[in-house]
Design a protein around this motif. Structure first.
Motif, PDB file in Angstrom:
ATOM      1  N   ILE A  24      59.942  45.997  43.018  1.00 34.29           N
ATOM      2  CA  ILE A  24      58.929  46.993  43.387  1.00 34.29           C
ATOM      3  C   ILE A  24      57.547  46.349  43.454  1.00 34.29           C
ATOM      4  CG2 ILE A  24      57.679  49.049  42.580  1.00 34.29           C
ATOM      5  CD1 ILE A  24      60.412  50.074  41.507  1.00 34.29           C
ATOM      6  N   VAL A  25      57.180  45.558  42.451  1.00 34.25           N
ATOM      7  CA  VAL A  25      55.866  44.909  42.455  1.00 34.25           C
ATOM      8  C   VAL A  25      55.761  43.938  43.625  1.00 34.25           C
ATOM      9  CG1 VAL A  25      54.291  43.381  41.193  1.00 34.25           C
ATOM     10  CG2 VAL A  25      55.506  45.207  39.974  1.00 34.25           C
ATOM     11  N   CYS A  26      56.798  43.167  43.837  1.00 39.32           N
ATOM     12  CA  CYS A  26      56.799  42.200  44.932  1.00 39.32           C
ATOM     13  C   CYS A  26      56.670  42.913  46.282  1.00 39.32           C
ATOM     14  CB  CYS A  26      58.086  41.374  44.871  1.00 39.32           C
ATOM     15  SG  CYS A  26      58.130  39.957  45.973  1.00 39.32           S
ATOM     16  N   TYR A  27      57.426  43.966  46.477  1.00 43.15           N
ATOM     17  CA  TYR A  27      57.372  44.752  47.712  1.00 43.15           C
ATOM     18  C   TYR A  27      55.975  45.337  47.920  1.00 43.15           C
ATOM     19  CZ  TYR A  27      58.323  48.691  50.886  1.00 43.15           C
ATOM     20  OH  TYR A  27      58.285  49.599  51.921  1.00 43.15           O
ATOM     21  N   ALA A  28      55.434  45.977  46.903  1.00 42.65           N
ATOM     22  CA  ALA A  28      54.104  46.598  47.022  1.00 42.65           C
ATOM     23  C   ALA A  28      53.039  45.557  47.348  1.00 42.65           C
ATOM     24  CB  ALA A  28      53.759  47.339  45.728  1.00 42.65           C
ATOM     25  N   ASP A  29      53.172  44.374  46.790  1.00 46.36           N
ATOM     26  CA  ASP A  29      52.208  43.298  47.015  1.00 46.36           C
ATOM     27  C   ASP A  29      52.136  42.881  48.474  1.00 46.36           C
ATOM     28  OD1 ASP A  29      50.357  41.246  46.165  1.00 46.36           O
ATOM     29  OD2 ASP A  29      52.014  39.804  46.253  1.00 46.36           O
ATOM     30  N   LYS A  30      53.222  43.013  49.203  1.00 49.49           N
ATOM     31  CA  LYS A  30      53.252  42.572  50.590  1.00 49.49           C
ATOM     32  C   LYS A  30      52.357  43.424  51.500  1.00 49.49           C
ATOM     33  CE  LYS A  30      54.797  39.588  49.221  1.00 49.49           C
ATOM     34  NZ  LYS A  30      55.101  39.806  47.877  1.00 49.49           N
ATOM     35  N   PHE A  31      51.890  44.551  51.005  1.00 49.10           N
ATOM     36  CA  PHE A  31      51.058  45.441  51.811  1.00 49.10           C
ATOM     37  C   PHE A  31      49.557  45.181  51.661  1.00 49.10           C
ATOM     38  CE2 PHE A  31      55.089  47.582  51.570  1.00 49.10           C
ATOM     39  CZ  PHE A  31      55.241  48.097  52.852  1.00 49.10           C
ATOM     40  N   PHE A  32      49.196  44.242  50.790  1.00 47.60           N
ATOM     41  CA  PHE A  32      47.773  44.012  50.518  1.00 47.60           C
ATOM     42  C   PHE A  32      47.473  42.518  50.460  1.00 47.60           C
ATOM     43  CE2 PHE A  32      49.114  47.968  48.535  1.00 47.60           C
ATOM     44  CZ  PHE A  32      48.224  48.859  49.101  1.00 47.60           C
ATOM     45  N   SER A  33      46.373  42.138  51.096  1.00 43.88           N
ATOM     46  CA  SER A  33      45.927  40.744  51.010  1.00 43.88           C
ATOM     47  C   SER A  33      44.674  40.696  50.146  1.00 43.88           C
ATOM     48  CB  SER A  33      45.637  40.184  52.405  1.00 43.88           C
ATOM     49  OG  SER A  33      44.403  40.661  52.882  1.00 43.88           O
ATOM     50  N   LYS A  34      44.272  39.509  49.820  1.00 47.64           N
ATOM     51  CA  LYS A  34      43.036  39.342  49.052  1.00 47.64           C
ATOM     52  C   LYS A  34      41.861  39.035  49.966  1.00 47.64           C
ATOM     53  CE  LYS A  34      45.776  37.263  45.595  1.00 47.64           C
ATOM     54  NZ  LYS A  34      46.847  37.511  46.478  1.00 47.64           N
ATOM     55  N   THR A  35      42.096  38.968  51.277  1.00 46.34           N
ATOM     56  CA  THR A  35      41.004  38.720  52.219  1.00 46.34           C
ATOM     57  C   THR A  35      40.548  39.990  52.935  1.00 46.34           C
ATOM     58  OG1 THR A  35      42.611  38.089  53.926  1.00 46.34           O
ATOM     59  CG2 THR A  35      41.637  36.313  52.622  1.00 46.34           C
ATOM     60  N   ARG A  36      41.425  40.959  53.057  1.00 42.76           N
ATOM     61  CA  ARG A  36      41.070  42.263  53.646  1.00 42.76           C
ATOM     62  C   ARG A  36      41.397  43.330  52.608  1.00 42.76           C
ATOM     63  NH1 ARG A  36      43.817  43.235  59.131  1.00 42.76           N
ATOM     64  NH2 ARG A  36      42.353  44.964  59.156  1.00 42.76           N
ATOM     65  N   LEU A  37      40.546  43.406  51.604  1.00 40.99           N
ATOM     66  CA  LEU A  37      40.841  44.214  50.422  1.00 40.99           C
ATOM     67  C   LEU A  37      41.023  45.702  50.703  1.00 40.99           C
ATOM     68  CD1 LEU A  37      38.422  42.503  47.891  1.00 40.99           C
ATOM     69  CD2 LEU A  37      40.926  42.378  47.903  1.00 40.99           C
ATOM     70  N   GLU A  38      40.333  46.223  51.673  1.00 43.68           N
ATOM     71  CA  GLU A  38      40.366  47.672  51.914  1.00 43.68           C
ATOM     72  C   GLU A  38      41.492  48.089  52.859  1.00 43.68           C
ATOM     73  OE1 GLU A  38      38.344  48.962  49.777  1.00 43.68           O
ATOM     74  OE2 GLU A  38      37.368  47.023  49.476  1.00 43.68           O
ATOM     75  N   ALA A  95      41.646  27.986  46.469  1.00 46.08           N
ATOM     76  CA  ALA A  95      41.614  28.886  47.621  1.00 46.08           C
ATOM     77  C   ALA A  95      40.177  29.389  47.762  1.00 46.08           C
ATOM     78  CB  ALA A  95      42.597  30.042  47.438  1.00 46.08           C
ATOM     79  N   PRO A  96      39.277  28.521  48.231  1.00 50.25           N
ATOM     80  CA  PRO A  96      37.854  28.864  48.270  1.00 50.25           C
ATOM     81  C   PRO A  96      37.525  30.137  49.057  1.00 50.25           C
ATOM     82  CG  PRO A  96      38.183  26.528  48.729  1.00 50.25           C
ATOM     83  CD  PRO A  96      39.534  27.157  48.679  1.00 50.25           C
ATOM     84  N   SER A  97      38.341  30.480  50.047  1.00 50.73           N
ATOM     85  CA  SER A  97      38.051  31.677  50.847  1.00 50.73           C
ATOM     86  C   SER A  97      38.111  32.951  50.018  1.00 50.73           C
ATOM     87  CB  SER A  97      39.006  31.774  52.033  1.00 50.73           C
ATOM     88  OG  SER A  97      40.328  31.987  51.582  1.00 50.73           O
ATOM     89  N   ILE A  98      38.799  32.897  48.868  1.00 54.07           N
ATOM     90  CA  ILE A  98      38.841  34.059  47.976  1.00 54.07           C
ATOM     91  C   ILE A  98      38.236  33.711  46.614  1.00 54.07           C
ATOM     92  CG2 ILE A  98      40.696  35.314  49.149  1.00 54.07           C
ATOM     93  CD1 ILE A  98      42.616  34.217  46.951  1.00 54.07           C
ATOM     94  N   HIS A  99      37.339  32.732  46.626  1.00 51.41           N
ATOM     95  CA  HIS A  99      36.566  32.348  45.434  1.00 51.41           C
ATOM     96  C   HIS A  99      37.416  31.749  44.313  1.00 51.41           C
ATOM     97  CE1 HIS A  99      32.922  34.147  47.112  1.00 51.41           C
ATOM     98  NE2 HIS A  99      33.749  35.046  47.607  1.00 51.41           N
ATOM     99  N   CYS A 100      38.531  31.131  44.673  1.00 53.44           N
ATOM    100  CA  CYS A 100      39.361  30.423  43.695  1.00 53.44           C
ATOM    101  C   CYS A 100      39.013  28.942  43.804  1.00 53.44           C
ATOM    102  CB  CYS A 100      40.848  30.612  43.993  1.00 53.44           C
ATOM    103  SG  CYS A 100      41.433  32.298  43.853  1.00 53.44           S
ATOM    104  N   HIS A 101      38.526  28.389  42.722  1.00 53.21           N
ATOM    105  CA  HIS A 101      38.063  27.001  42.758  1.00 53.21           C
ATOM    106  C   HIS A 101      38.796  26.127  41.748  1.00 53.21           C
ATOM    107  CE1 HIS A 101      35.028  28.240  45.572  1.00 53.21           C
ATOM    108  NE2 HIS A 101      34.696  29.228  44.755  1.00 53.21           N
TER     109      HIS A 101
END
Length: 178
Positions: A132-146, A69-75
């Motif tokens: 709970i972890v799965c639900y919370a994760d849905k509110f944050f992406s790794k491309t728009r961190l803030e 996932a190169p867009s988030i620096h995963c190579h």
């Protein structure tokens, strides 16, 4: 966060080798962990294990380092959708190799394996803490961190994977939301 969680992150995400990916992982995982902890505290009736939820949220995406996932620096070489099961394998590897003692390792492995979307087929979240972890994760992406997504934005991001996941998320929102 317990010290062994830091050991896992330091081992797989060394600052000198993957500084930007490490930053992305830590910012994202911290946001998820804080939201998950807030859910636990706002819903004491769930009787969720707060320390476990926080630490599991910090580790839920540990497998992204092995994905492409190169867009988030995963190579890495693996398909990004496999990052959950890959993370579970990485935690098992750490325990097996003996360089990190993970208490109740299987519980953390399950969170990794089951957090993608609202769960991959055959790997749906089962326990309250996993949900709970799965639900919370849905509110944050790794491309728009803030940015913390609204419920509507989270639903929209799930729609491309089918209505089943959307319905599960809505159920979780009824249970875990404000």
């Amino acid at each position: 966060m317990q010290s062994w969680v830091n050991d896992i992150i330091d081992h797989y995400y060394p600052e000198a080798e993957v500084p930007e990916l490490r930053r992305i992982l830590l910012v994202h995982s911290t946001a998820v962990a804080e939201k998950a902890l807030k859910i636990c505290r706002n819903h004491p009736e769930l009787e969720a294990d707060e320390q476990f939820v926080y630490d599991a949220a910090m580790l839920h995406d540990i497998g992204i380092v092995r994905c492409n996932a190169p867009s988030i620096h995963c190579h890495g070489t693996e398909d990004y959708l496999k990052h959950g099961p890959i993370g579970a394998e990485m935690l098992a590897e750490a325990s097996k190799e003996g360089w990190c003692e993970i208490p109740d390792a299987e519980k953390y492995q399950r969170v990794c394996a089951r957090h993608t979307g609202t769960g991959l087929p055959g790997l749906e979240p089962d326990t309250t803490e996993e949900k709970i972890v799965c639900y919370a994760d849905k509110f944050f992406s790794k491309t728009r961190l803030e940015h913390e997504k609204t419920v509507e934005e989270a639903i929209h991001s799930l729609e491309k994977f089918g209505q089943h996941g959307v319905e599960i998320f809505k159920e979780w929102n009824e249970k875990f939301g404000n």
